[in-house]
Design an enzyme around this catalytic site. Structure first.
Site, mmCIF file in Angstrom:
data_model
loop_
_atom_site.group_PDB
_atom_site.id
_atom_site.type_symbol
_atom_site.label_atom_id
_atom_site.label_comp_id
_atom_site.label_asym_id
_atom_site.label_seq_id
_atom_site.Cartn_x
_atom_site.Cartn_y
_atom_site.Cartn_z
ATOM 1 N N HIS A 2 0.813 -1.222 0.000
ATOM 2 C CA HIS A 2 0.000 0.000 0.000
ATOM 3 C C HIS A 2 0.844 1.269 0.000
ATOM 4 O O HIS A 2 2.063 1.237 0.223
ATOM 5 C CB HIS A 2 -0.965 0.016 1.198
ATOM 6 C CG HIS A 2 -0.326 0.175 2.549
ATOM 7 N ND1 HIS A 2 -0.168 -0.855 3.437
ATOM 8 C CD2 HIS A 2 0.199 1.269 3.177
ATOM 9 C CE1 HIS A 2 0.414 -0.423 4.546
ATOM 10 N NE2 HIS A 2 0.650 0.875 4.411
ATOM 11 N N ARG A 9 -2.020 11.027 4.315
ATOM 12 C CA ARG A 9 -2.843 11.613 5.369
ATOM 13 C C ARG A 9 -3.992 12.401 4.736
ATOM 14 O O ARG A 9 -3.794 13.044 3.693
ATOM 15 C CB ARG A 9 -1.999 12.538 6.249
ATOM 16 C CG ARG A 9 -0.886 11.809 6.984
ATOM 17 C CD ARG A 9 0.056 12.774 7.687
ATOM 18 N NE ARG A 9 1.103 12.081 8.448
ATOM 19 C CZ ARG A 9 2.267 11.713 7.928
ATOM 20 N NH1 ARG A 9 2.564 11.984 6.655
ATOM 21 N NH2 ARG A 9 3.152 11.071 8.668
ATOM 22 N N GLU A 19 -3.825 3.537 1.785
ATOM 23 C CA GLU A 19 -4.117 3.684 3.214
ATOM 24 C C GLU A 19 -4.316 5.165 3.496
ATOM 25 O O GLU A 19 -3.419 5.975 3.262
ATOM 26 C CB GLU A 19 -2.964 3.139 4.053
ATOM 27 C CG GLU A 19 -3.151 3.354 5.553
ATOM 28 C CD GLU A 19 -1.910 3.036 6.383
ATOM 29 O OE1 GLU A 19 -1.964 3.208 7.610
ATOM 30 O OE2 GLU A 19 -0.885 2.644 5.792
ATOM 31 N N ASN A 60 -6.043 11.827 11.387
ATOM 32 C CA ASN A 60 -5.782 12.248 12.763
ATOM 33 C C ASN A 60 -7.002 13.016 13.260
ATOM 34 O O ASN A 60 -7.434 13.984 12.624
ATOM 35 C CB ASN A 60 -4.524 13.117 12.813
ATOM 36 C CG ASN A 60 -3.281 12.316 12.464
ATOM 37 O OD1 ASN A 60 -2.899 11.405 13.179
ATOM 38 N ND2 ASN A 60 -2.650 12.647 11.341
ATOM 39 N N ARG A 105 8.276 19.460 -2.505
ATOM 40 C CA ARG A 105 8.034 18.394 -3.476
ATOM 41 C C ARG A 105 8.734 17.098 -3.066
ATOM 42 O O ARG A 105 9.802 17.111 -2.466
ATOM 43 C CB ARG A 105 8.514 18.807 -4.874
ATOM 44 C CG ARG A 105 7.697 19.925 -5.494
ATOM 45 C CD ARG A 105 7.766 19.918 -7.005
ATOM 46 N NE ARG A 105 9.123 19.762 -7.518
ATOM 47 C CZ ARG A 105 9.398 19.381 -8.761
ATOM 48 N NH1 ARG A 105 8.429 19.096 -9.612
ATOM 49 N NH2 ARG A 105 10.648 19.293 -9.166
ATOM 50 N N HIS A 143 2.227 11.361 -7.075
ATOM 51 C CA HIS A 143 0.834 10.975 -7.305
ATOM 52 C C HIS A 143 0.641 9.475 -7.133
ATOM 53 O O HIS A 143 1.601 8.713 -7.102
ATOM 54 C CB HIS A 143 0.382 11.378 -8.717
ATOM 55 C CG HIS A 143 1.196 10.753 -9.828
ATOM 56 N ND1 HIS A 143 2.197 11.433 -10.489
ATOM 57 C CD2 HIS A 143 1.181 9.516 -10.384
ATOM 58 C CE1 HIS A 143 2.741 10.633 -11.405
ATOM 59 N NE2 HIS A 143 2.140 9.469 -11.359
ATOM 60 N N HIS A 170 0.096 2.516 -10.000
ATOM 61 C CA HIS A 170 1.396 2.861 -9.412
ATOM 62 C C HIS A 170 1.335 4.057 -8.486
ATOM 63 O O HIS A 170 0.342 4.789 -8.442
ATOM 64 C CB HIS A 170 2.448 3.099 -10.512
ATOM 65 C CG HIS A 170 2.261 4.350 -11.323
ATOM 66 N ND1 HIS A 170 1.779 4.341 -12.612
ATOM 67 C CD2 HIS A 170 2.522 5.660 -11.052
ATOM 68 C CE1 HIS A 170 1.742 5.578 -13.089
ATOM 69 N NE2 HIS A 170 2.186 6.395 -12.155
ATOM 70 N N GLU A 194 6.785 4.110 -9.338
ATOM 71 C CA GLU A 194 7.401 4.936 -10.380
ATOM 72 C C GLU A 194 8.389 5.899 -9.723
ATOM 73 O O GLU A 194 8.017 6.669 -8.836
ATOM 74 C CB GLU A 194 6.347 5.738 -11.147
ATOM 75 C CG GLU A 194 6.935 6.691 -12.177
ATOM 76 C CD GLU A 194 5.909 7.639 -12.805
ATOM 77 O OE1 GLU A 194 6.303 8.457 -13.664
ATOM 78 O OE2 GLU A 194 4.718 7.568 -12.430
ATOM 79 N N HIS A 233 4.151 6.949 3.573
ATOM 80 C CA HIS A 233 5.080 5.868 3.252
ATOM 81 C C HIS A 233 4.509 4.959 2.179
ATOM 82 O O HIS A 233 3.319 5.021 1.860
ATOM 83 C CB HIS A 233 5.389 5.026 4.505
ATOM 84 C CG HIS A 233 4.173 4.397 5.139
ATOM 85 N ND1 HIS A 233 3.560 4.911 6.254
ATOM 86 C CD2 HIS A 233 3.444 3.291 4.813
ATOM 87 C CE1 HIS A 233 2.522 4.166 6.589
ATOM 88 N NE2 HIS A 233 2.425 3.162 5.715
ATOM 89 N N GLU A 284 7.534 1.001 4.907
ATOM 90 C CA GLU A 284 7.032 0.154 5.991
ATOM 91 C C GLU A 284 7.202 -1.315 5.597
ATOM 92 O O GLU A 284 7.013 -1.685 4.435
ATOM 93 C CB GLU A 284 5.554 0.457 6.256
ATOM 94 C CG GLU A 284 4.976 -0.315 7.435
ATOM 95 C CD GLU A 284 3.514 -0.011 7.701
ATOM 96 O OE1 GLU A 284 3.055 -0.291 8.823
ATOM 97 O OE2 GLU A 284 2.820 0.483 6.785
#
Length: 321
Positions: A14, A18, A74, A78, A98, A102, A173, A235, A262, A308
């Site tokens: 995944h 946020r 994911e 918060n 940056r 995407h 991707h 990518e 991540h 992760e």
């Protein structure tokens, strides 16, 4: 749990971003055809996680457990951000922050798919008709993250078709910008065990694109072949010359202002995989033994992006959460 580790069993599970308002974000990704597969709540730490992916009968990962899939999104929420008028996400595409670029979905009939997104009231960073590149578009999610839309067939073949079936879509991707292509390619291939599927050189524009992923059940990488029908690719975008600038760096999304968090790789044996990474002298953000969460680790790539590492439950005798 497997007693050894084999990168052939690894999956790009995944991409975490946020979000300000999970209701609006889930609604948007549902419109793109993704299903909410699992919600994990951590009220004591004041955040929730929403895992979305393609799960139609024809989907690559249909019916599999959460950690045995590729190409999930994911969403991390918060608590309280949805009611904070000053809270804003860093989408990774605005200087000087940056880094992450995407996510990308591949669709059956790109003209009809883009029209359907527009008809639902969602905005675009780039419509199909904008600019020179008439075969890709970029939709904007509620937080302003870019979602690239590409066709699984040549754009000329789908001209005039008015129907689109979200059950055929793929989470193709995730794009991140890298400072030094050589170092990043070495890391993702030799350390993370990915294969290089495709390279696109745009010499006049001064950048290269590298598409990597795991072969797994989706089959081997065929050099030069289209990758639009795959899920769970990474990518890497390299802009020429950044590797020569000592002061240059990309934003990892986890320093303020935050946005992207991540990418995540699921493995056959979490303990053995981490032993392997240790032997390869990786830089750690969090070892398995650090902190309270003993079921996840985080490796740092050459640009400081977090990777992760989690257990694929298919190889284990207990659930991760």
């Amino acid at each position: 749990m497997a007693s050894t580790t084999d990168v052939k069993n690894y999956k790009l599970n995944h991409t975490m971003i946020r979000v300000k308002d999970p209701q609006e974000s889930v609604k948007f990704y549902n419109h793109l055809g993704l299903s909410l597969l699992k919600k994990l709540s951590f009220p004591e730490a004041k955040f929730d996680l929403y895992f979305l992916g393609y799960d139609a009968p024809g989907a690559v990962s249909h019916g599999k457990n959460l950690w045995d899939r590729e190409g999930l999104i994911e969403l991390t929420h918060n608590y309280g951000t949805e009611s904070d008028p000053n809270y804003k996400i860093n989408n990774g595409n605005v200087e000087p922050y940056r880094g992450f670029g995407h996510t990308c979905i591949s669709v059956d009939n790109i003209q009809a798919a883009c029209q359907r997104i527009e008809d639902a009231g969602y905005k675009f960073q780039k419509k199909l008709t904008d600019g020179k590149m008439k075969h890709i578009a970029f939709a904007l999610d509620p937080d302003g993250y870019w979602v690239e839309v590409i066709g699984q067939k040549p754009v000329e073949e789908t001209e005039g078709i008015k129907e689109t079936d979200v059950g055929t879509y793929r989470m193709n991707h995730t794009m991140i910008r890298v400072k030094d292509a050589e170092k990043s390619l070495k890391f993702y291939q030799e350390v993370m065990g990915m294969k290089l599927f495709r390279t696109h050189e745009a010499k006049q524009a001064g950048f290269n694109l590298y598409f990597l992923g795991y072969e797994g059940e989706q089959g081997p990488a065929v050099e030069g072949a289209s990758t639009a029908d795959r899920e769970g690719l990474l990518e890497l975008t390299w802009n020429y010359g950044t590797e020569k600038d000592e002061a240059f760096s990309y934003h990892d999304g986890n320093k303020g202002p935050q946005g992207f968090g991540h990418i995540c790789v699921s493995v056959d044996s979490l303990e053995k995989a981490c032993e392997r990474f240790e032997g390869l002298n990786v830089n750690w953000k969090k070892r398995l033994t650090d902190g309270r969460m003993k079921n996840v680790a985080f490796v740092l790539d050459p640009d400081g992006y977090w990777v992760e590492i989690v257990q694929n439950e298919r190889f284990a005798d207990k659930a991760n959460f």
